[in-house]
Design a protein around this motif. Sequence first.
Motif, PDB file in Angstrom:
ATOM      1  N   GLY A 219     -39.008   1.796 -28.365  1.00 28.07           N
ATOM      2  CA  GLY A 219     -37.601   1.394 -28.234  1.00 28.07           C
ATOM      3  C   GLY A 219     -36.724   1.582 -29.390  1.00 28.07           C
ATOM      4  O   GLY A 219     -35.851   0.833 -29.338  1.00 28.07           O
ATOM      5  N   GLY A 220     -37.097   2.400 -30.212  1.00 26.29           N
ATOM      6  CA  GLY A 220     -36.009   2.548 -31.303  1.00 26.29           C
ATOM      7  C   GLY A 220     -36.159   1.350 -32.436  1.00 26.29           C
ATOM      8  O   GLY A 220     -37.074   0.798 -32.780  1.00 26.29           O
ATOM      9  N   PHE A 221     -34.808   1.105 -32.777  1.00 28.66           N
ATOM     10  CA  PHE A 221     -34.533   0.455 -34.079  1.00 28.66           C
ATOM     11  C   PHE A 221     -33.698  -0.627 -33.814  1.00 28.66           C
ATOM     12  O   PHE A 221     -32.800  -0.732 -33.012  1.00 28.66           O
ATOM     13  N   TRP A 499     -22.748   5.548 -28.573  1.00 25.88           N
ATOM     14  CA  TRP A 499     -23.215   4.372 -27.918  1.00 25.88           C
ATOM     15  C   TRP A 499     -22.564   3.696 -26.741  1.00 25.88           C
ATOM     16  O   TRP A 499     -21.446   3.794 -26.735  1.00 25.88           O
ATOM     17  N   ASP A 500     -23.212   2.678 -26.194  1.00 28.46           N
ATOM     18  CA  ASP A 500     -22.677   1.827 -25.440  1.00 28.46           C
ATOM     19  C   ASP A 500     -22.584   0.472 -26.087  1.00 28.46           C
ATOM     20  O   ASP A 500     -21.406  -0.207 -25.864  1.00 28.46           O
ATOM     21  N   ILE A 501     -23.419   0.016 -26.656  1.00 28.97           N
ATOM     22  CA  ILE A 501     -23.542  -1.404 -27.452  1.00 28.97           C
ATOM     23  C   ILE A 501     -23.847  -1.257 -29.034  1.00 28.97           C
ATOM     24  O   ILE A 501     -24.588  -0.491 -29.309  1.00 28.97           O
ATOM     25  N   ILE A 523     -26.861   1.079 -29.236  1.00 31.65           N
ATOM     26  CA  ILE A 523     -27.838   1.399 -28.163  1.00 31.65           C
ATOM     27  C   ILE A 523     -27.042   2.093 -27.105  1.00 31.65           C
ATOM     28  O   ILE A 523     -25.779   1.769 -26.858  1.00 31.65           O
ATOM     29  N   ASP A 524     -27.662   3.244 -26.598  1.00 30.16           N
ATOM     30  CA  ASP A 524     -27.255   3.947 -25.532  1.00 30.16           C
ATOM     31  C   ASP A 524     -28.053   3.570 -24.228  1.00 30.16           C
ATOM     32  O   ASP A 524     -29.067   3.625 -24.176  1.00 30.16           O
ATOM     33  N   LEU A 525     -27.270   2.979 -23.364  1.00 31.20           N
ATOM     34  CA  LEU A 525     -27.846   2.296 -22.149  1.00 31.20           C
ATOM     35  C   LEU A 525     -28.594   3.282 -21.199  1.00 31.20           C
ATOM     36  O   LEU A 525     -29.205   2.972 -20.513  1.00 31.20           O
ATOM     37  N   LYS A 526     -28.295   4.636 -21.372  1.00 32.74           N
ATOM     38  CA  LYS A 526     -29.158   5.796 -20.588  1.00 32.74           C
ATOM     39  C   LYS A 526     -30.534   5.790 -20.957  1.00 32.74           C
ATOM     40  O   LYS A 526     -31.381   6.587 -20.691  1.00 32.74           O
ATOM     41  N   LYS A 527     -30.855   5.136 -22.194  1.00 33.00           N
ATOM     42  CA  LYS A 527     -32.158   5.357 -22.920  1.00 33.00           C
ATOM     43  C   LYS A 527     -32.828   4.264 -23.154  1.00 33.00           C
ATOM     44  O   LYS A 527     -32.163   3.092 -23.799  1.00 33.00           O
ATOM     45  N   ARG A 528     -34.119   4.186 -23.268  1.00 34.02           N
ATOM     46  CA  ARG A 528     -34.992   2.937 -23.785  1.00 34.02           C
ATOM     47  C   ARG A 528     -34.903   2.915 -25.275  1.00 34.02           C
ATOM     48  O   ARG A 528     -34.842   1.914 -25.851  1.00 34.02           O
TER      49      ARG A 528
END
Length: 552
Positions: A219-221, A499-501, A523-528
């Motif tokens: 899930g990234g960072f 990013w989106d958020i 956060i890029d909402l297109k990816k987990r």
Amino acid sequence: MMQKIKPIFLFILFLGFSVSAQNTPWQSASFEIIKSNYKTFKTTQYAHVFSGSKHNIVGLAPELEGLTGVELPLDSYKKGTNSSLQLKFKEPVQVLVGVFQESDNAAYLQPNAVTNGKLILENGVTITGLAPVNIYAIAFAKGTHTILPNTKGLFAILGVVKSNQQLATRNAEKLDGRLWNPTYIIEGFSDEKPLFEIIGGENKAVIDEGMPGTEGIQGGFEGGRVVKVGDTYHMFPTERAGEKGVEMYYDRVKTKIGHWTSKDAIHWKRESTILQASGTYAITEDDNPMNDRRAAIWSYMPVFNEKTNKWYGYYLAYTVHKEIQPNHSFGRIWRCESTVEGINGIGGPYKDIGIIMEPGLDSQPWEGRQGVASFFPYQVGDKWFGFYSGAYPFESWADYPKKSGKGWSVALAESNSLEGPWQRKDKGLQPIKTIHPIFVENPIVSQLPNGLYIAVFDGGPEGWGHHLPNMMGYTLSKDGINWSEAHYLPIETKVDKWWDIMRTPLCLIPEGNDVYTIVYNAIDLKKRFHPTGTVKVKLNKDVMDSKLKELK
């Protein structure tokens, strides 16, 4: 067969043309402001619409993008004491006037006053703190004209366009600006000169899914801190590790604290795992020792202690309930120490010393179900202060343990040393409300060249039902105790917005020549996977010195 397909094909072409036309900016016409010192603005995201205010555009129909508006003085228009607005046109034009949909408020221009205008965009723009806006087009011939003479109340001039354009009428469905708290001061989009100029950065994430070191991180960072030792950046992010084949939410539960290094804050190498959470869900609803209180680990903050010649790490450990919001509950702040002495011992390994802050008899209801939810210590003279936070507040202890509200707040703890004991300042009775009334998360403190304290922080998402700045913010203090209202950094004005958020800034590192590096999570909402980015800003020393004089 071809004759049957052809009409359908033409219909699709026509439909495509109509949609495209709606998304095409209207053609701007030039104009001159006569007999006043009103300024113009570019009608775009974050535009500052009214002088003497904190209201900004946070959403607009694409037809309006890039037009030139007029910044009207808020108070005088609301009171009806404004001088008339005169504009000079070199050709026939249509002036786009925004009228607020608040018919029972005498401070706003009423729609029936726009007698010679045509409604072209319903809900055409969102302005923070203000009612929905309908946009009317008013036609004017070449020459000098008074705009809406003999009318009273606030309206917005959002652009002037050429008269020969066909302005299609539609509902742009932009949101009610009253959903946003109008406390935005956006750098470069207000009456104030900006403290920081965004000078550029990477136009894409610098750590993203599939890059070396991200193996096993689903899930990234999110959160943590970056420090620079010599010529090397050291990053300690929360890695939303999760497990393959397990739902996305588990990324937030089974977390790690990683250690990454870089020479340029762009190319990163993973060095080690500092801490690992258990990922075990709670079995009771309350703060009970039967639950695993280290189920999720977050927000690692390394601080060098010159007296002991060691790096200390402060981090957050949560109980995690699978069903009760917020799932991350009853945060505890732990301190650990590097077993390697000296400034180069930053990579550890680290040993746990113990808990320095936790829920208990000293807690206040505002700390909520999630508190204590972060911690960052900093020195002021011979004393140490620490930002600690709470979230999902209880209105009273009668609401414990499940009935929580919304709000993300910070307050100060104090100690005579980094080791503690740490006490809630003024018994923690109230959070600090001067920064932002409902959202301040993960502040990281440093000092500017003139001694001003500055804290960079997560300003809150425009997403998940929250109408917040969606930008990283900063706040200033002269004494390290009293903090100014937030200012926000619209880095997407100089960096491609991938990013989106926007989430958490991890640092504000001086690089010389008044340039600072910020590493951030988003956060890029297109990816987990939640990636990491970097941007550089330049300090305006004249503004910095004026801020020092202004602050109490």
